[in-house]
Scaffold this motif. Structure first.
Motif, short mmCIF file in Angstrom:
data_model
loop_
_atom_site.label_atom_id
_atom_site.label_comp_id
_atom_site.label_asym_id
_atom_site.label_seq_id
_atom_site.Cartn_x
_atom_site.Cartn_y
_atom_site.Cartn_z
N GLY A 117 -7.27 5.10 -46.47
CA GLY A 117 -6.73 4.86 -45.01
C GLY A 117 -7.72 3.85 -44.39
O GLY A 117 -8.71 3.69 -44.93
N GLN A 118 -7.25 3.75 -43.05
CA GLN A 118 -7.93 2.78 -42.23
C GLN A 118 -9.04 3.48 -41.63
O GLN A 118 -9.91 2.78 -41.04
CB GLN A 118 -7.03 2.14 -41.45
CG GLN A 118 -5.93 1.20 -41.90
CD GLN A 118 -6.74 -0.11 -42.99
OE1 GLN A 118 -7.46 -0.79 -42.23
NE2 GLN A 118 -6.30 0.00 -44.07
N GLY A 119 -8.99 4.79 -41.62
CA GLY A 119 -10.23 5.52 -40.76
C GLY A 119 -9.76 5.82 -39.53
O GLY A 119 -9.11 5.36 -38.79
N THR A 120 -10.58 6.88 -39.12
CA THR A 120 -10.30 7.49 -37.93
C THR A 120 -11.96 7.86 -37.10
O THR A 120 -12.52 8.32 -37.86
CB THR A 120 -9.38 8.61 -37.53
OG1 THR A 120 -9.30 9.03 -36.15
CG2 THR A 120 -9.88 9.76 -38.22
N GLN A 121 -12.36 7.44 -35.92
CA GLN A 121 -13.58 7.50 -35.66
C GLN A 121 -13.90 9.03 -34.73
O GLN A 121 -12.95 9.50 -34.26
CB GLN A 121 -13.73 6.69 -34.24
CG GLN A 121 -15.07 6.48 -33.70
CD GLN A 121 -16.40 6.31 -34.64
OE1 GLN A 121 -16.12 5.33 -35.57
NE2 GLN A 121 -17.29 7.08 -34.68
N VAL A 122 -14.80 9.64 -35.36
CA VAL A 122 -15.40 11.06 -34.55
C VAL A 122 -16.75 10.75 -33.95
O VAL A 122 -17.69 10.11 -34.89
CB VAL A 122 -15.53 11.82 -35.73
CG1 VAL A 122 -16.02 13.27 -35.10
CG2 VAL A 122 -14.14 12.33 -36.36
N THR A 123 -16.76 10.90 -32.71
CA THR A 123 -18.13 10.93 -32.14
C THR A 123 -18.61 12.27 -31.49
O THR A 123 -17.84 12.82 -30.71
CB THR A 123 -18.08 9.94 -30.94
OG1 THR A 123 -17.63 8.61 -31.50
CG2 THR A 123 -19.33 9.64 -30.21
N VAL A 124 -19.69 12.56 -31.93
CA VAL A 124 -20.08 13.89 -31.25
C VAL A 124 -21.42 13.68 -30.64
O VAL A 124 -22.47 12.94 -30.96
CB VAL A 124 -20.76 14.70 -32.67
CG1 VAL A 124 -21.03 16.26 -31.96
CG2 VAL A 124 -19.41 15.11 -33.48
N SER A 125 -21.47 13.92 -29.36
CA SER A 125 -22.46 13.80 -28.39
C SER A 125 -23.44 15.00 -27.97
O SER A 125 -22.82 16.22 -28.18
CB SER A 125 -21.95 13.10 -26.81
OG SER A 125 -21.15 13.99 -26.65
N SER A 126 -24.68 14.67 -27.87
CA SER A 126 -25.56 15.97 -27.70
C SER A 126 -25.82 16.37 -26.09
O SER A 126 -24.96 15.61 -25.65
CB SER A 126 -26.86 15.54 -28.32
OG SER A 126 -27.38 14.15 -27.58
#
Length: 126
Positions: A117-126
């Motif tokens: 697939g083209q991908g999906t962004q995951v962002t985890v902030s502290s």
């Protein structure tokens, strides 16, 4: 030609949860394994979780106990349930599918897969 599409990425704080979904369209009859990978810029794509058609999962050590992979073979979907997320889980998440040898293959290795697939962004902030 098998088409793969991901959805469900987003931004969460440390300890949060996200669910990623992958839909396979026109899957070839030879596909027996679906997997999730993640990648951050400048680094190689790493396998996170995989699941064989019969339901056997494989997980990277870094996500064991926190991530769960599941599938609905009738609908052609595979879902990655991510709990207790950490900043190091951030990245672009890709879904992949292909025929992988159950006994001798490496279901968490990117070169086992040809449909992505083209991908999906995951962002985890502290």
């Amino acid at each position: 030609l098998t088409q793969v599409a991901e959805s469900g990425g987003g931004s969460v704080q440390t300890g949060g949860s996200l669910e990623l979904t992958c839909v396979l369209t026109n899957p070839t009859s030879g596909i027996n394994c679906k997997a999730w990978f993640r990648q951050i810029p400048g680094e190689e794509r790493e396998g996170v979780a995989a699941i064989f058609h019969g339901g056997t999962p494989r997980y990277a050590d870094s996500v064991k106990g926190r991530f769960t992979i599941s599938q609905d073979n009738d609908k052609g979907t595979v879902t990655l349930h991510m709990n207790n997320l950490k900043p190091e889980d951030s990245g672009m998440y890709y879904c992949a599918a292909d025929l992988v040898d159950y006994f001798n293959g490496r279901p968490l290795a990117p070169n086992e897969y040809n449909s992505w697939g083209q991908g999906t962004q995951v962002t985890v902030s502290s």
